[in-house]
Design a protein around this motif. Structure first.
Motif, PDB file in Angstrom:
ATOM      1  N   ILE A 139      39.842  61.823  39.690  1.00 51.84           N
ATOM      2  CA  ILE A 139      40.545  63.025  40.149  1.00 51.84           C
ATOM      3  C   ILE A 139      42.021  62.869  39.786  1.00 51.84           C
ATOM      4  CG2 ILE A 139      41.230  64.385  42.169  1.00 51.84           C
ATOM      5  CD1 ILE A 139      38.756  63.329  43.605  1.00 51.84           C
ATOM      6  N   VAL A 140      42.635  63.950  39.322  1.00 46.93           N
ATOM      7  CA  VAL A 140      44.069  63.899  39.016  1.00 46.93           C
ATOM      8  C   VAL A 140      44.764  65.112  39.622  1.00 46.93           C
ATOM      9  CG1 VAL A 140      43.967  65.142  36.818  1.00 46.93           C
ATOM     10  CG2 VAL A 140      45.747  63.447  37.185  1.00 46.93           C
ATOM     11  N   GLN A 141      45.971  64.904  40.094  1.00 44.98           N
ATOM     12  CA  GLN A 141      46.764  65.982  40.685  1.00 44.98           C
ATOM     13  C   GLN A 141      48.032  66.155  39.871  1.00 44.98           C
ATOM     14  OE1 GLN A 141      47.283  66.054  45.033  1.00 44.98           O
ATOM     15  NE2 GLN A 141      49.467  66.402  44.728  1.00 44.98           N
ATOM     16  N   ILE A 142      48.253  67.350  39.369  1.00 43.44           N
ATOM     17  CA  ILE A 142      49.443  67.660  38.584  1.00 43.44           C
ATOM     18  C   ILE A 142      50.353  68.533  39.440  1.00 43.44           C
ATOM     19  CG2 ILE A 142      50.328  68.718  36.478  1.00 43.44           C
ATOM     20  CD1 ILE A 142      47.558  68.280  35.233  1.00 43.44           C
ATOM     21  N   ASN A 143      51.546  68.031  39.694  1.00 42.04           N
ATOM     22  CA  ASN A 143      52.485  68.726  40.585  1.00 42.04           C
ATOM     23  C   ASN A 143      53.434  69.648  39.822  1.00 42.04           C
ATOM     24  OD1 ASN A 143      51.471  67.361  42.866  1.00 42.04           O
ATOM     25  ND2 ASN A 143      52.797  65.612  42.466  1.00 42.04           N
ATOM     26  N   CYS A 144      53.875  70.660  40.526  1.00 44.26           N
ATOM     27  CA  CYS A 144      54.839  71.607  39.961  1.00 44.26           C
ATOM     28  C   CYS A 144      55.783  72.036  41.079  1.00 44.26           C
ATOM     29  CB  CYS A 144      54.120  72.815  39.385  1.00 44.26           C
ATOM     30  SG  CYS A 144      55.191  74.186  38.895  1.00 44.26           S
ATOM     31  N   THR A 145      57.070  71.878  40.872  1.00 42.87           N
ATOM     32  CA  THR A 145      58.050  72.388  41.834  1.00 42.87           C
ATOM     33  C   THR A 145      58.875  73.462  41.142  1.00 42.87           C
ATOM     34  OG1 THR A 145      59.642  70.666  41.254  1.00 42.87           O
ATOM     35  CG2 THR A 145      58.187  70.232  43.122  1.00 42.87           C
ATOM     36  N   TYR A 146      59.276  74.447  41.925  1.00 41.84           N
ATOM     37  CA  TYR A 146      59.995  75.559  41.309  1.00 41.84           C
ATOM     38  C   TYR A 146      61.142  76.008  42.183  1.00 41.84           C
ATOM     39  CZ  TYR A 146      57.246  78.442  44.552  1.00 41.84           C
ATOM     40  OH  TYR A 146      56.685  78.983  45.680  1.00 41.84           O
ATOM     41  N   ASP A 198      59.657  72.479  37.380  1.00 42.98           N
ATOM     42  CA  ASP A 198      59.545  71.067  37.014  1.00 42.98           C
ATOM     43  C   ASP A 198      58.117  70.566  37.114  1.00 42.98           C
ATOM     44  OD1 ASP A 198      62.750  70.391  38.423  1.00 42.98           O
ATOM     45  OD2 ASP A 198      62.176  70.291  36.311  1.00 42.98           O
ATOM     46  N   GLN A 199      57.702  69.879  36.079  1.00 40.79           N
ATOM     47  CA  GLN A 199      56.381  69.235  36.062  1.00 40.79           C
ATOM     48  C   GLN A 199      56.556  67.875  35.391  1.00 40.79           C
ATOM     49  OE1 GLN A 199      54.567  73.054  33.726  1.00 40.79           O
ATOM     50  NE2 GLN A 199      53.095  71.451  34.238  1.00 40.79           N
ATOM     51  N   PRO A 200      55.675  66.915  35.719  1.00 37.73           N
ATOM     52  CA  PRO A 200      55.740  65.647  34.973  1.00 37.73           C
ATOM     53  C   PRO A 200      55.410  65.901  33.510  1.00 37.73           C
ATOM     54  CG  PRO A 200      53.786  65.733  36.369  1.00 37.73           C
ATOM     55  CD  PRO A 200      54.629  66.911  36.741  1.00 37.73           C
ATOM     56  N   THR A 201      56.008  65.113  32.641  1.00 36.87           N
ATOM     57  CA  THR A 201      55.816  65.325  31.210  1.00 36.87           C
ATOM     58  C   THR A 201      54.432  64.872  30.751  1.00 36.87           C
ATOM     59  OG1 THR A 201      58.161  64.983  30.860  1.00 36.87           O
ATOM     60  CG2 THR A 201      56.759  64.840  28.928  1.00 36.87           C
ATOM     61  N   GLU A 202      54.023  63.709  31.220  1.00 33.26           N
ATOM     62  CA  GLU A 202      52.735  63.161  30.782  1.00 33.26           C
ATOM     63  C   GLU A 202      52.017  62.492  31.939  1.00 33.26           C
ATOM     64  OE1 GLU A 202      54.240  61.790  26.315  1.00 33.26           O
ATOM     65  OE2 GLU A 202      52.612  60.727  27.303  1.00 33.26           O
ATOM     66  N   MET A 203      50.688  62.520  31.886  1.00 31.52           N
ATOM     67  CA  MET A 203      49.868  61.801  32.855  1.00 31.52           C
ATOM     68  C   MET A 203      48.634  61.283  32.131  1.00 31.52           C
ATOM     69  SD  MET A 203      50.043  64.275  36.222  1.00 31.52           S
ATOM     70  CE  MET A 203      49.359  63.043  37.302  1.00 31.52           C
ATOM     71  N   THR A 204      48.110  60.183  32.628  1.00 31.07           N
ATOM     72  CA  THR A 204      46.876  59.616  32.082  1.00 31.07           C
ATOM     73  C   THR A 204      45.911  59.364  33.233  1.00 31.07           C
ATOM     74  OG1 THR A 204      48.090  58.530  30.293  1.00 31.07           O
ATOM     75  CG2 THR A 204      45.863  57.728  30.745  1.00 31.07           C
ATOM     76  N   SER A 232      52.560  76.003  48.259  1.00 31.74           N
ATOM     77  CA  SER A 232      53.387  76.064  49.465  1.00 31.74           C
ATOM     78  C   SER A 232      54.668  76.784  49.079  1.00 31.74           C
ATOM     79  CB  SER A 232      53.721  74.658  49.986  1.00 31.74           C
ATOM     80  OG  SER A 232      54.727  74.742  50.988  1.00 31.74           O
ATOM     81  N   ARG A 233      54.793  78.028  49.511  1.00 31.81           N
ATOM     82  CA  ARG A 233      55.963  78.817  49.148  1.00 31.81           C
ATOM     83  C   ARG A 233      57.228  78.293  49.809  1.00 31.81           C
ATOM     84  NH1 ARG A 233      53.885  84.574  50.781  1.00 31.81           N
ATOM     85  NH2 ARG A 233      52.931  83.239  52.357  1.00 31.81           N
ATOM     86  N   SER A 234      57.117  77.816  51.040  1.00 33.43           N
ATOM     87  CA  SER A 234      58.308  77.330  51.743  1.00 33.43           C
ATOM     88  C   SER A 234      58.881  76.081  51.075  1.00 33.43           C
ATOM     89  CB  SER A 234      57.981  77.031  53.208  1.00 33.43           C
ATOM     90  OG  SER A 234      56.999  76.006  53.289  1.00 33.43           O
ATOM     91  N   LYS A 235      58.023  75.305  50.423  1.00 29.44           N
ATOM     92  CA  LYS A 235      58.484  74.086  49.755  1.00 29.44           C
ATOM     93  C   LYS A 235      58.703  74.292  48.258  1.00 29.44           C
ATOM     94  CE  LYS A 235      56.223  70.966  53.038  1.00 29.44           C
ATOM     95  NZ  LYS A 235      55.217  69.894  53.243  1.00 29.44           N
TER      96      LYS A 235
END
Lengths: 112, 113
Positions: free
Chosen positions: A17-24, A5-11, A65-68
């Motif tokens: 500085i921008v941080q793009i998150n990814c959960t798996y 999962d990632q956010p679809t769009e960011m501006t 973070s592998r645990s998360k």
């Protein structure tokens, strides 16, 4: 199953500085990759994390973070040319040399 | 060192036709993976070849097939094209060992009418 999962769009604003998150969620784990893809072009490799922590490469850093089941891509001193899609991909270790599973990508728009 | 090359870059076909796409990996790379990219589904894995053998396969119908030659070049074929096969087809190469970074070619954009 496998889910990225990632956010679809960011501006974000030029110079910021921008941080793009990814959960798996995968049955195994053998590394997480970030790719940059400009419109109409091929994805280009940005970073690879297999151990927990931060990997820094110039203006780009990637954290794992592998645990998360969590990673982020940090872009500093944003430039207009950073406007692109950013793809998070995980290699599932479930069986041997398994293929990458990609998220749908985060489209980043950098504005003046 | 030259990157991954794909031919053709653009292709227009009609429903029911078949198509063959070609990929030449980076020199020395023995693994070639194919992906389909669409706006709705993102990048989806089709199959991977290593040393002329299919090593992994994604969840695509049998109309999608591929092969790899002794020089590591790879082709993928799609038979009986459907409108939904319109997509960007990307090829990626790697050295071939577990965990290797994949490097992508520019892709072939296929439009099925």
């Amino acid at each position: 199953g496998q889910n990225i999962d990632q956010p679809t769009e960011m501006t974000a604003t030029e110079g910021a500085i921008v941080q793009i998150n990814c959960t798996y969620q995968t049955s195994g784990f053998n590394g997480l990759f970030w790719y940059q893809q400009h419109a109409g072009e091929a994805p280009t490799f940005l970073s690879y994390n297999v151990l927990d922590g931060l990997e820094e490469k110039g203006r780009f850093s990637s954290f794992l973070s592998r645990s998360k089941g969590y990673s982020y891509l940090l872009l500093k001193e944003l430039q207009m040319k950073d406007s692109a899609s950013y793809l998070c991909a995980v290699r599932d270790e479930n069986s041997g040399n398994t293929p990458l599973v990609f998220g749908k990508g985060t489209r980043l728009s950098v504005i003046a | 060192k030259a990157g991954v090359t794909q031919t053709p870059r653009y292709l227009i076909k009609t429903r029911g036709q078949q198509v063959t796409l070609s990929c030449s990996p980076i020199s020395g790379h023995r693994s070639v993976s194919w992906y389909q990219q669409t706006p709705g589904q993102g990048l989806q894995f089709l199959f991977e070849y290593f040393s002329e053998t299919q090593r992994n396969k994604g969840n695509f119908p049998g109309r999608f097939s591929g092969r790899q030659f002794s020089n590591s070049r790879s082709e993928m074929n799609v038979s009986t094209l459907e409108l939904g096969d319109s997509a960007l087809y990307l090829c990626a190469s790697s050295l071939g060992a577990t965990g290797e970074t994949q490097y992508f070619g520019p892709g072939t954009r296929l439009l099925v009418l």
